[in-house]
Scaffold this motif. Structure first.
Motif, PDB file in Angstrom:
ATOM      1  N   VAL A 176       0.874  -1.178  -0.140  1.00  0.00           N
ATOM      2  CA  VAL A 176      -0.045   0.072   0.075  1.00  0.00           C
ATOM      3  C   VAL A 176       0.900   1.434  -0.123  1.00  0.00           C
ATOM      4  O   VAL A 176       1.646   1.447   0.835  1.00  0.00           O
ATOM      5  CB  VAL A 176      -0.863  -0.065   1.126  1.00  0.00           C
ATOM      6  N   LEU A 177       0.779   2.169  -1.138  1.00  0.00           N
ATOM      7  CA  LEU A 177       1.629   3.295  -1.147  1.00  0.00           C
ATOM      8  C   LEU A 177       0.788   4.545  -0.762  1.00  0.00           C
ATOM      9  O   LEU A 177      -0.551   4.627  -1.034  1.00  0.00           O
ATOM     10  CB  LEU A 177       1.975   3.479  -2.678  1.00  0.00           C
ATOM     11  N   LEU A 178       1.347   5.311  -0.125  1.00  0.00           N
ATOM     12  CA  LEU A 178       0.918   6.769   0.446  1.00  0.00           C
ATOM     13  C   LEU A 178       1.860   7.808  -0.642  1.00  0.00           C
ATOM     14  O   LEU A 178       2.711   7.784  -0.329  1.00  0.00           O
ATOM     15  CB  LEU A 178       1.137   6.931   2.049  1.00  0.00           C
ATOM     16  N   VAL A 179       0.784   8.355  -1.512  1.00  0.00           N
ATOM     17  CA  VAL A 179       1.083   9.364  -2.429  1.00  0.00           C
ATOM     18  C   VAL A 179       0.841  10.580  -2.228  1.00  0.00           C
ATOM     19  O   VAL A 179      -0.260  10.796  -1.838  1.00  0.00           O
ATOM     20  CB  VAL A 179       0.916   8.683  -3.691  1.00  0.00           C
ATOM     21  N   SER A 180       2.033  11.489  -2.320  1.00  0.00           N
ATOM     22  CA  SER A 180       1.361  13.090  -2.330  1.00  0.00           C
ATOM     23  C   SER A 180       0.748  13.525  -3.647  1.00  0.00           C
ATOM     24  O   SER A 180       1.522  13.196  -4.620  1.00  0.00           O
ATOM     25  CB  SER A 180       2.327  13.818  -1.921  1.00  0.00           C
ATOM     26  N   PRO A 181      -0.356  14.107  -3.772  1.00  0.00           N
ATOM     27  CA  PRO A 181      -0.770  14.660  -5.102  1.00  0.00           C
ATOM     28  C   PRO A 181       0.209  15.964  -5.615  1.00  0.00           C
ATOM     29  O   PRO A 181       0.899  16.276  -4.696  1.00  0.00           O
ATOM     30  CB  PRO A 181      -2.333  15.099  -4.743  1.00  0.00           C
ATOM     31  N   PRO A 182      -0.044  16.391  -6.753  1.00  0.00           N
ATOM     32  CA  PRO A 182       0.659  17.449  -6.949  1.00  0.00           C
ATOM     33  C   PRO A 182       0.343  18.569  -6.294  1.00  0.00           C
ATOM     34  O   PRO A 182      -0.610  18.757  -5.298  1.00  0.00           O
ATOM     35  CB  PRO A 182       0.128  17.952  -8.485  1.00  0.00           C
TER      36      PRO A 182
END
Length: 747
Positions: free
Chosen positions: A478-484
């Motif tokens: 499970v990846l936690l990604v920051s939006p633009p």
């Protein structure tokens, strides 16, 4: 002696014979019983009757002995045992009798003395026990430890017989004594007694299940004393009671109540059926004009037409057919003919032949009578449209999405998941091409593409407005990604950075989950954190607060199917020690601390605070595919692979309140709108069905569910249609992603 006899005869007015005097034998027997018994073995055994005496004196003595043993010594009355002299003193006036009566009584007494005395106990058939032992009817085992076995009539102990024989002597006695086999021990006296032939025969009959009496006929026909026939002699001749001649007041009261009820009309007497009219309907009976059958709306039977002149044997010439008319009649169909026969003329009646169609006409008449209606019934004309419940028109339920406004293209494979940002300006999508894309909703351009190196099964935007973070499930990570950076305010981005950069030590006993920070190229793409799971993750979902994240790992062989992660503390926990079934989908309750878990057949609702099962919803579906909770929290919808969409009212029942079957193929995804009363379902048939679902605050009013629009546009690829659907957070718009690699916006 003469005076005594006269007094006795005068005191007894009955003409019958006198009873025999018994006072002297009783007195002599009483004296003889008090004498000690020299030889105790000469006593009678088992109360048997004494042997017949050879002379009269012995018979009298044994008669007295038997009366003693029968317990009759104290049962006699004093008047019978009184002395003759007492009669002279008590009744002196009776001595003055005339000489004729005295002489007659003397002769009668002399005849009686000459008759032989009868032993009245000779035929004693009483079943009394041997009363020489006076202990009564008690178990004789109570005397097992005593030298005596009871007491006689004088209160002396009855000693047990001395038995000094051992087993060898008993065996020799058994072999030598021919009567050993019929020797039994009397429990009352302890003596050995030999059974007679009659007693042995009685025992044999009883062992065979026969009757004890040889002369008893068990097959004798029974006499029926009570029969249905009138008996000549009554069973009992008791006179009738007085109450049978006096009227009963209770029955009078009952009858008066019944008469009053009949007068008032509360009780209607039974009508006697008149059998004279018969129970069957006569087809040929003539029905008068005023007589109608016992039917409402009766239809009388059709009457046969009366014969006319054309049926006469000598009709007028104008009724006879010419050759042209007969040719035309023969060419016509039988239904179109005016007459079913050709009129003919005969000179006299005896020349008329038999009618060849007589049987056919009678059969047709019977069919007419049999098939004709007997009763006119009111027909209820039901309009099929009236059976459909009255639903509001779709135009009255606006706004809802109706037209396709935009298509987002860019993915090269199946677009499995989409999610809109809390503000509604941005859209996140993930597909099998291994990329996660951020779209601008208004323009349709792709702002950012994140390469994750695998198919994305689930992508969810954090619902918290104060955090800018998305979660992607790629395989078992499970990846936690920051939006633009343009997708959120600077303060929101700063708060998110502070949350992810806090150094928190992982909790002890972390288990199979490993938390790690992204580095290098992954960090440059915006991937901030990785959560490694032991098995592939199919779904991730956020809590409404934005700190908790749930991951689903379906597996039959393991209890580790659901994990809940806390991002702020880098902590993971398994809330269920045991999972009953294959977990398909999970969801957090929007308001209460509840956790919804959907298996293949049911939906379980758990209370996280109490850590217990709160409710179990039976979906009536073969395989549940998706789950969504109403923003108010009291209603749940479930989609299933057998083309059903079930609406559950949690306050109403554990069974579906309504089941919708509008799709022709499997339902892949369902979603509720946050603010509008709308919900949508996506299916493999390539369509998205939008329904209006109003939930009323009044608990007595059921939800209003109305399908309003079917949205089409996706192309079915590899038997897969629309894979995911979600609503815009603030506008009545719906996004859908399909197997054709496109994302479509309907407004």
């Amino acid at each position: 002696m003469a005076a005594t006899t006269s007094s006795t005869s005068s005191s007894d007015p009955s003409p019958g014979p006198e009873p025999e005097p018994e006072s002297k034998p009783n007195r002599s027997s009483r004296k003889r019983r008090t004498e000690p018994v020299d030889n105790p073995e000469e006593e009678l055994v088992l109360g048997s009757a004494p042997a017949d005496a050879e002379d009269g004196d012995d018979g009298d003595s044994e008669d007295s002995e038997d009366s003693v043993y029968s317990g009759l010594e104290d049962s006699g009355s004093d008047s019978d045992d009184s002395d003759p002299e007492s009669g002279d003193e008590d009744r002196p006036e009776e001595t003055c009798k005339d000489e004729g009566d005295v002489a007659l009584d003397t002769e009668v007494q002399t005849e009686k003395n000459l008759e032989p005395q009868k032993d009245e106990y000779e035929q004693d058939s009483s079943d009394e026990e041997d009363i020489r032992n006076t202990v009564g009817n008690i178990p004789m085992e109570w005397y097992a430890d005593f030298p005596h076995i009871g007491y006689d009539l004088d209160g002396k102990k009855i000693l047990k017989p001395i038995r000094t024989k051992d087993e060898l002597d008993q065996f020799l006695n058994k072999m030598e004594d021919p009567d050993f086999w019929k020797t039994v021990q009397d429990k009352q006296t302890g003596q050995d007694m030999v059974l007679t032939e009659q007693q042995v025969a009685l025992v044999n009959r009883l062992q065979k299940g026969q009757f004890g009496d040889v002369n008893f006929n068990e097959h004798e026909p029974s006499v029926d004393f009570f029969t249905h026939e009138v008996m000549i002699h009554p069973v009992t001749n008791r006179p009738s009671d007085k109450r049978s001649f006096i009227p009963s007041l209770i029955e009078k009261e009952k009858v008066s109540k019944l008469v009053h009820a009949i007068k008032m009309g509360w009780i209607k007497p039974r009508r006697t059926q008149d059998d004279s009219r018969g129970r069957y309907y006569d087809l040929w009976a003539s029905e008068e004009q005023g007589k109608t059958r016992d039917m409402r709306m009766h239809v009388p039977a059709p009457r046969a037409a009366l014969p006319g002149h054309e049926e006469s044997y000598n009709p007028p010439p104008e009724y006879l057919m010419t050759d042209e008319e007969r040719a035309v009649w023969e060419q016509q169909d039988p239904i179109d003919r005016k007459l079913p026969f050709v009129p003919r003329k005969f000179s006299c009646l005896r020349h008329v032949p038999a009618f060849e169609r007589f049987i056919h006409e009678r059969f047709d008449r019977c069919l007419d009578l049999y098939l004709c209606p007997r009763q006119r019934k009111m027909r209820v004309n039901v309009n099929p449209e009236d059976l459909i419940p009255k639903l509001p028109r779709p135009r009255d339920l606006q706004p809802f999405p109706t037209t396709q406004a935009m298509i987002y293209r860019g993915h090269e494979g199946l677009v499995r998941t989409i999610s809109a940002s809390p503000s509604g300006q941005w859209l996140l999508s993930g597909g099998d091409d291994g990329t996660a894309r951020f779209w601008e909703v208004s323009s349709g351009r792709c702002l950012k593409k994140v390469e994750v190196g695998g198919a994305i099964k689930s992508a969810v935007w954090n619902p918290n407005h104060n955090l800018s973070l998305v979660a992607l499930s790629v395989g078992s990570v499970v990846l936690l990604v920051s939006p633009p950076s343009t997708a959120a305010d600077k303060q929101v981005v700063t708060a998110t950075e502070r949350l992810l950069s806090d150094e928190v030590e992982p909790a002890a006993g972390e288990g199979p989950v490993v938390w790690s920070n992204a580095e290098g190229e992954e960090l440059h793409q915006g991937i901030r954190m990785k959560i490694q799971h032991p098995k592939p993750v199919t779904q991730v979902t956020w809590h409404s607060k934005g700190d908790y994240l749930a991951a689903v790992m379906p597996d039959h062989s393991s209890h580790l199917q659901v994990l809940i992660h806390q991002v702020s503390k880098r902590r993971s926990q398994n809330p269920f020690s045991k999972n009953k079934g294959l977990v398909q989908s999970v969801a957090f309750h929007p308001i209460r601390p509840y956790f919804l878990l959907a298996t293949q057949r049911s939906v379980r609702i758990y209370n996280l605070l109490k850590q217990e099962l709160s409710k179990k919803l039976q979906g009536n579906a073969k395989w549940i595919s998706s789950l969504a909770v109403h923003p108010a929290g009291d209603n749940v919808i479930c989609g299933s692979y057998d083309c059903r969409l079930s609406w559950f009212d949690l306050d109403l029942s554990t069974k579906p309140y309504k089941t919708l079957r509008h799709h022709r193929k499997a339902v892949r995804s369902v979603a509720f709108h946050r603010s509008y009363p709308l919900f949508a379902s996506a299916s493999d048939d390539g369509s998205v069905i939008v329904c209006h679902g109003t939930v009323f605050s009044d608990l007595l009013q059921n939800p209003l569910i109305v399908p309003v629009k079917v949205l089409k546009g996706h192309v079915i690829t590899h038997d897969l249609g629309v894979l995911d659907v979600t609503f815009h957070p603030s506008q009545p718009w719906v996004f859908s992603s399909g197997a054709d690699g496109t994302i479509r916006l309907f407004t």
